[in-house]
Design a protein around this motif. Structure first.
Motif, PDB file in Angstrom:
ATOM      1  N   PRO A 138       0.826  -1.219   0.000  1.00  0.00           N
ATOM      2  CA  PRO A 138       0.000   0.000   0.000  1.00  0.00           C
ATOM      3  C   PRO A 138       0.856   1.263   0.000  1.00  0.00           C
ATOM      4  O   PRO A 138       1.932   1.300   0.619  1.00  0.00           O
ATOM      5  CB  PRO A 138      -0.808  -0.130   1.295  1.00  0.00           C
ATOM      6  CG  PRO A 138      -0.814  -1.593   1.603  1.00  0.00           C
ATOM      7  CD  PRO A 138       0.502  -2.112   1.130  1.00  0.00           C
ATOM      8  N   PHE A 139       0.370   2.289  -0.673  1.00  0.00           N
ATOM      9  CA  PHE A 139       1.072   3.570  -0.744  1.00  0.00           C
ATOM     10  C   PHE A 139       0.072   4.670  -0.406  1.00  0.00           C
ATOM     11  O   PHE A 139      -0.572   5.247  -1.280  1.00  0.00           O
ATOM     12  CB  PHE A 139       1.659   3.773  -2.140  1.00  0.00           C
ATOM     13  CG  PHE A 139       2.552   4.986  -2.261  1.00  0.00           C
ATOM     14  CD1 PHE A 139       3.730   5.080  -1.549  1.00  0.00           C
ATOM     15  CD2 PHE A 139       2.201   6.035  -3.105  1.00  0.00           C
ATOM     16  CE1 PHE A 139       4.557   6.193  -1.675  1.00  0.00           C
ATOM     17  CE2 PHE A 139       3.018   7.154  -3.233  1.00  0.00           C
ATOM     18  CZ  PHE A 139       4.199   7.229  -2.506  1.00  0.00           C
ATOM     19  N   PRO A 140      -0.061   4.987   0.874  1.00  0.00           N
ATOM     20  CA  PRO A 140      -1.081   5.963   1.294  1.00  0.00           C
ATOM     21  C   PRO A 140      -0.728   7.379   0.887  1.00  0.00           C
ATOM     22  O   PRO A 140       0.402   7.653   0.449  1.00  0.00           O
ATOM     23  CB  PRO A 140      -1.097   5.804   2.817  1.00  0.00           C
ATOM     24  CG  PRO A 140       0.244   5.257   3.166  1.00  0.00           C
ATOM     25  CD  PRO A 140       0.671   4.407   2.013  1.00  0.00           C
ATOM     26  N   PRO A 141      -1.649   8.310   1.035  1.00  0.00           N
ATOM     27  CA  PRO A 141      -1.376   9.715   0.713  1.00  0.00           C
ATOM     28  C   PRO A 141      -0.283  10.291   1.624  1.00  0.00           C
ATOM     29  O   PRO A 141       0.037   9.726   2.673  1.00  0.00           O
ATOM     30  CB  PRO A 141      -2.724  10.410   0.969  1.00  0.00           C
ATOM     31  CG  PRO A 141      -3.727   9.322   0.954  1.00  0.00           C
ATOM     32  CD  PRO A 141      -3.041   8.097   1.450  1.00  0.00           C
ATOM     33  N   PRO A 142       0.281  11.433   1.228  1.00  0.00           N
ATOM     34  CA  PRO A 142       1.416  12.008   1.980  1.00  0.00           C
ATOM     35  C   PRO A 142       1.154  12.198   3.466  1.00  0.00           C
ATOM     36  O   PRO A 142       2.014  11.892   4.301  1.00  0.00           O
ATOM     37  CB  PRO A 142       1.654  13.352   1.277  1.00  0.00           C
ATOM     38  CG  PRO A 142       1.174  13.137  -0.121  1.00  0.00           C
ATOM     39  CD  PRO A 142      -0.001  12.211   0.000  1.00  0.00           C
ATOM     40  N   ARG A 143      -0.030  12.710   3.820  1.00  0.00           N
ATOM     41  CA  ARG A 143      -0.291  12.960   5.231  1.00  0.00           C
ATOM     42  C   ARG A 143      -0.241  11.672   6.039  1.00  0.00           C
ATOM     43  O   ARG A 143       0.329  11.640   7.141  1.00  0.00           O
ATOM     44  CB  ARG A 143      -1.649  13.636   5.402  1.00  0.00           C
ATOM     45  CG  ARG A 143      -1.978  13.984   6.848  1.00  0.00           C
ATOM     46  CD  ARG A 143      -3.250  14.791   6.945  1.00  0.00           C
ATOM     47  NE  ARG A 143      -3.572  15.119   8.324  1.00  0.00           N
ATOM     48  CZ  ARG A 143      -4.589  15.881   8.708  1.00  0.00           C
ATOM     49  NH1 ARG A 143      -5.393  16.414   7.781  1.00  0.00           N
ATOM     50  NH2 ARG A 143      -4.810  16.134   9.981  1.00  0.00           N
ATOM     51  N   GLU A 144      -0.806  10.592   5.483  1.00  0.00           N
ATOM     52  CA  GLU A 144      -0.782   9.312   6.206  1.00  0.00           C
ATOM     53  C   GLU A 144       0.638   8.763   6.293  1.00  0.00           C
ATOM     54  O   GLU A 144       1.023   8.171   7.316  1.00  0.00           O
ATOM     55  CB  GLU A 144      -1.685   8.305   5.511  1.00  0.00           C
ATOM     56  CG  GLU A 144      -3.175   8.601   5.627  1.00  0.00           C
ATOM     57  CD  GLU A 144      -4.014   7.519   4.969  1.00  0.00           C
ATOM     58  OE1 GLU A 144      -3.615   6.332   5.050  1.00  0.00           O
ATOM     59  OE2 GLU A 144      -5.043   7.853   4.356  1.00  0.00           O
ATOM     60  N   ARG A 145       1.413   8.942   5.252  1.00  0.00           N
ATOM     61  CA  ARG A 145       2.799   8.452   5.293  1.00  0.00           C
ATOM     62  C   ARG A 145       3.598   9.180   6.368  1.00  0.00           C
ATOM     63  O   ARG A 145       4.418   8.577   7.069  1.00  0.00           O
ATOM     64  CB  ARG A 145       3.474   8.626   3.925  1.00  0.00           C
ATOM     65  CG  ARG A 145       2.789   7.854   2.805  1.00  0.00           C
ATOM     66  CD  ARG A 145       3.702   7.586   1.625  1.00  0.00           C
ATOM     67  NE  ARG A 145       4.297   8.768   1.040  1.00  0.00           N
ATOM     68  CZ  ARG A 145       3.726   9.516   0.100  1.00  0.00           C
ATOM     69  NH1 ARG A 145       2.510   9.221  -0.344  1.00  0.00           N
ATOM     70  NH2 ARG A 145       4.369  10.555  -0.401  1.00  0.00           N
ATOM     71  N   LEU A 146       3.379  10.465   6.510  1.00  0.00           N
ATOM     72  CA  LEU A 146       4.070  11.214   7.563  1.00  0.00           C
ATOM     73  C   LEU A 146       3.563  10.814   8.940  1.00  0.00           C
ATOM     74  O   LEU A 146       4.345  10.754   9.910  1.00  0.00           O
ATOM     75  CB  LEU A 146       3.897  12.707   7.331  1.00  0.00           C
ATOM     76  CG  LEU A 146       4.696  13.256   6.136  1.00  0.00           C
ATOM     77  CD1 LEU A 146       4.234  14.658   5.779  1.00  0.00           C
ATOM     78  CD2 LEU A 146       6.194  13.254   6.442  1.00  0.00           C
ATOM     79  N   ASP A 147       2.267  10.521   9.074  1.00  0.00           N
ATOM     80  CA  ASP A 147       1.754   9.977  10.337  1.00  0.00           C
ATOM     81  C   ASP A 147       2.460   8.667  10.662  1.00  0.00           C
ATOM     82  O   ASP A 147       2.857   8.418  11.814  1.00  0.00           O
ATOM     83  CB  ASP A 147       0.247   9.729  10.241  1.00  0.00           C
ATOM     84  CG  ASP A 147      -0.572  11.012  10.210  1.00  0.00           C
ATOM     85  OD1 ASP A 147      -0.034  12.074  10.586  1.00  0.00           O
ATOM     86  OD2 ASP A 147      -1.753  10.943   9.804  1.00  0.00           O
ATOM     87  N   ASP A 148       2.618   7.814   9.623  1.00  0.00           N
ATOM     88  CA  ASP A 148       3.276   6.517   9.827  1.00  0.00           C
ATOM     89  C   ASP A 148       4.752   6.699  10.200  1.00  0.00           C
ATOM     90  O   ASP A 148       5.292   5.920  10.992  1.00  0.00           O
ATOM     91  CB  ASP A 148       3.166   5.669   8.554  1.00  0.00           C
ATOM     92  CG  ASP A 148       1.747   5.204   8.277  1.00  0.00           C
ATOM     93  OD1 ASP A 148       0.918   5.252   9.212  1.00  0.00           O
ATOM     94  OD2 ASP A 148       1.475   4.798   7.128  1.00  0.00           O
ATOM     95  N   LEU A 149       5.393   7.715   9.636  1.00  0.00           N
ATOM     96  CA  LEU A 149       6.787   7.982   9.995  1.00  0.00           C
ATOM     97  C   LEU A 149       6.891   8.343  11.471  1.00  0.00           C
ATOM     98  O   LEU A 149       7.753   7.835  12.195  1.00  0.00           O
ATOM     99  CB  LEU A 149       7.329   9.120   9.124  1.00  0.00           C
ATOM    100  CG  LEU A 149       8.742   9.610   9.448  1.00  0.00           C
ATOM    101  CD1 LEU A 149       9.767   8.506   9.246  1.00  0.00           C
ATOM    102  CD2 LEU A 149       9.104  10.831   8.589  1.00  0.00           C
ATOM    103  N   GLU A 150       5.993   9.164  11.921  1.00  0.00           N
ATOM    104  CA  GLU A 150       6.024   9.606  13.315  1.00  0.00           C
ATOM    105  C   GLU A 150       5.780   8.446  14.265  1.00  0.00           C
ATOM    106  O   GLU A 150       6.530   8.244  15.234  1.00  0.00           O
ATOM    107  CB  GLU A 150       4.973  10.699  13.502  1.00  0.00           C
ATOM    108  CG  GLU A 150       5.106  11.490  14.775  1.00  0.00           C
ATOM    109  CD  GLU A 150       4.307  12.774  14.734  1.00  0.00           C
ATOM    110  OE1 GLU A 150       4.441  13.564  15.686  1.00  0.00           O
ATOM    111  OE2 GLU A 150       3.560  12.993  13.758  1.00  0.00           O
ATOM    112  N   THR A 151       4.741   7.672  14.002  1.00  0.00           N
ATOM    113  CA  THR A 151       4.447   6.538  14.894  1.00  0.00           C
ATOM    114  C   THR A 151       5.477   5.430  14.732  1.00  0.00           C
ATOM    115  O   THR A 151       5.786   4.707  15.692  1.00  0.00           O
ATOM    116  CB  THR A 151       3.040   5.986  14.620  1.00  0.00           C
ATOM    117  OG1 THR A 151       2.948   5.574  13.249  1.00  0.00           O
ATOM    118  CG2 THR A 151       1.981   7.034  14.898  1.00  0.00           C
ATOM    119  N   GLY A 152       6.043   5.298  13.529  1.00  0.00           N
ATOM    120  CA  GLY A 152       7.039   4.250  13.301  1.00  0.00           C
ATOM    121  C   GLY A 152       8.297   4.463  14.112  1.00  0.00           C
ATOM    122  O   GLY A 152       8.873   3.520  14.664  1.00  0.00           O
TER     123      GLY A 152
END
Length: 460
Positions: free
Chosen positions: A293-307
Motif C-alpha cells: 500500500p502507498f497511502p497519501p502524503p499525510r498518512e505516510r508522515l503519520d506513519d513515519l512519526e508513529t514508526g
C-alpha cells in the motif's frame, strides 16, 4: 588572468584547469602564426580568442582567459559576457616580483623586449585599483605564483585513525552511501570489496539505499538493488569498524517493528554499529509492483512519526506495553542506542526529525532549512551529497562527460559539484563551519573498490 610576461599566468592556470578550459592568446598565435611569440599574428589570434570565449560562455563552460589582461576595455567586455551567461566572473591578478619576471623572460627562446616588459610591469602595478572598481565577483592577488596547488592535502596510503574518532581534520564524519551495484558475476565479493576499501579509506560507515526497484535517478529498473538488511548482515561479518545502516528505509515498505527487529539483530551481530535511516517514502511504482500500500502524503508522515516511536519502544529495556504495542518483546536487544536518521526536506518531516530523531538528513543545498528546524536541539544535521570527483581537472571533466547523458556538461558539472578532492574538501569545510555533522557521500561512478582511493583526502 592579469599579469606581465613571465609572471606565471600559464603555469598557474595549467596547474588548476583542464587545457580545454584555457583560452590562451599565445597558443592561438601559434595556431594562426609562426609561433606563440609571433606578434604579427596578434590581431588574428585575438579575433579567434574572442570567438572561442563567446562560444564557451554561451554553453555555460568554465573559461580561463590567458592573456596579459591589461586592456581594460577587453576585461570589461569579458566581465559583461560572463554576466550575460549567468556565470561568476573572477580575476586572478599575478603581481609577481619584477626581477622574477625578468629572470624568466631572459630564459625564453624568444624573450619579450626589455622595454616592452618594463611597460607591462608598470601597468600591472597600476591596475590593482581599476580591478577593484570594475565589479568582478572576486579579485585574487598572487605575489608568488607558479607553486603547486596550495591547500591540497597529501593523500596517505591508508587510514590508521581509530574508528571511534573517524572524523576528518574539518570535524566531519563521512559515510559511504551505496545505491548502485555493478557487481557482475560475484555480488558478495563486490560488496565485501567496497566495504573493506571504505574502511581502509577512513570512512566512518556505509549506508545502503533501500528500494525494491532501482530508482531512475540512479540507474535502470533491471539493474540489481539488493534487500539492504540481508546485505548489511553480510557486511557485518567483515573485519571492519564501519557503522552500518540504511539511507533511507521508507516506513511504507516494512512495518516499523520488523525494521526494529532487523536493526537490533544487526546491532547485536556487529557489536553496536547499526543505525537506521528512515523516511516517509515517495516512489509509488515500487509499492504497486510489490503489492505494498502507498497511502497519501499525510498518512505516510503519520506513519513515519508513529514508526519511530515504535522502533524506540522495541529497543528499550524490558518488556512492557507501550503506546499501541501490547508488549515490547524484542530479543536480541541492541548492543547500543541505535541512532535514527530522518531523511527528507519537507517542513513536517524536519519537525518530526527534530523531535524524534538523532539526526536529520537533507541534500546539501537544503542545509539552512535543516539547521533552522533543529536549532535549539541536540539533533545533528547530515547531508547526502552526490558529487563528481576526479583526481584532477582533466579526470573530473572526463567523468562529467561519461555521466551526464543528455544533460549539458556545464549543467551536470554544476549540479554534481564536479571538482577535484581539494575543491571538494573546501566545499565540505564550508558545510562543517555551518554546523553539518556527517556527509553521506555517493558516487555515480562507483564501479569497484579502487574508486574509493581518490576520496582519501576527504576523510582524513
Amino acid at each position: 588572468m592579469v599579469g606581465a610576461s613571465g609572471s606565471g599566468k600559464s603555469t598557474w592556470a595549467e596547474a588548476r584547469y583542464r587545457r580545454d578550459e584555457i583560452v590562451s592568446s599565445d597558443a592561438l598565435r601559434g595556431v594562426v602564426g609562426s609561433g606563440p611569440h609571433d606578434l604579427d599574428a596578434s590581431a588574428d589570434a585575438f579575433d579567434l580568442l574572442e570567438r572561442i570565449v563567446a562560444a564557451r560562455l554561451g554553453r555555460g563552460l568554465t573559461t580561463v582567459v590567458d592573456t596579459l589582461g591589461l586592456d581594460q576595455e577587453r576585461r570589461t567586455a569579458w566581465l559583461a559576457a560572463a554576466r550575460a551567461a549567468g556565470l561568476p566572473a573572477l580575476v586572478v591578478h599575478l603581481d609577481t616580483p619584477s626581477d622574477l619576471c625578468r629572470e624568466r623572460n631572459r630564459g625564453r627562446d624568444r624573450p619579450v623586449p626589455a622595454q616592452v616588459l618594463a611597460g607591462q610591469l608598470r601597468k600591472v602595478a597600476a591596475v590593482a585599483t581599476a580591478l577593484d572598481l570594475e565589479g568582478w565577483d572576486a579579485v585574487h592577488r598572487l605575489s608568488e605564483p607558479g607553486r603547486a596547488a596550495e591547500g591540497a592535502p597529501q593523500r596517505p596510503v591508508g587510514s590508521t585513525t581509530a574508528v571511534a574518532q573517524r572524523r576528518n581534520s574539518q570535524g566531519l564524519r563521512f559515510v559511504l552511501q551505496v545505491g548502485r551495484f555493478p557487481w557482475r558475476e560475484d555480488p558478495a565479493a563486490w560488496l565485501s570489496g567496497i566495504a573493506l576499501a571504505a574502511d581502509e579509506a577512513g570512512f566512518a560507515g556505509l549506508a545502503l539505499m533501500d528500494h525494491l526497484i532501482q530508482i531512475p535517478q540512479v540507474g535502470r529498473a533491471w539493474e540489481p538493488i539488493p534487500e539492504p538488511w540481508v546485505t548489511l548482515g553480510l557486511l557485518a561479518g567483515l573485519d571492519t569498524g564501519l557503522d552500518l545502516g540504511t539511507l533511507v528505509t521508507p516506513v511504507t515498505l516494512r512495518p516499523p517493528g520488523i525494521t526494529a527487529k532487523a536493526a537490533a539483530t544487526l546491532d547485536a551481530l556487529s557489536g553496536g554499529r547499526a543505525f537506521v535511516g528512515v523516511g516517509a517514502g515517495w516512489w509509488a511504482r515500487e509499492h504497486a509492483a510489490y503489492g505494498v500500500p502507498f497511502p497519501p502524503p499525510r498518512e505516510r508522515l503519520d506513519d513515519l512519526e508513529t514508526g519511530i516511536a515504535t522502533m524506540r519502544a522495541l529497543w528499550a529495556p524490558g518488556t512492557k506495553a507501550s503506546g499501541d504495542l501490547p508488549e515490547t518483546t524484542c530479543y536480541p536487544r541492541p548492543a547500543h542506542d541505535i541512532p535514527i536518521v530522518v531523511g527528507g526536506s519537507g517542513a513536517r518531516t524536519l519537525r518530526i526529525g527534530a523531535r524524534l530523531g538523532d539526526a536529520v538528513n537533507v541534500r546539501t543545498e537544503l542545509v539552512d532549512r535543516a539547521l533552522a528546524a533543529t536549532e535549539g536541539t541536540d539533533v545533528r544535521v547530515t547531508v547526502l551529497d552526490l558529487p563528481t570527483i576526479g583526481l584532477d581537472r582533466d579526470d573530473t571533466w572526463a567523468r562529467v562527460e561519461r555521466l551526464r547523458g543528455t544533460t549539458k556538461a556545464a549543467t551536470y558539472a554544476e549540479r554534481s559539484h564536479a571538482g577535484t578532492p581539494a575543491e571538494q574538501r573546501d566545499r565540505y569545510g564550508t558545510l562543517a563551519d555551518r554546523g553539518v555533522d556527517t556527509v553521506f557521500l555517493a558516487l555515480a561512478d562507483l564501479d569497484g573498490p579502487e574508486d574509493l582511493e581518490r576520496l582519501i583526502p576527504l576523510t582524513t
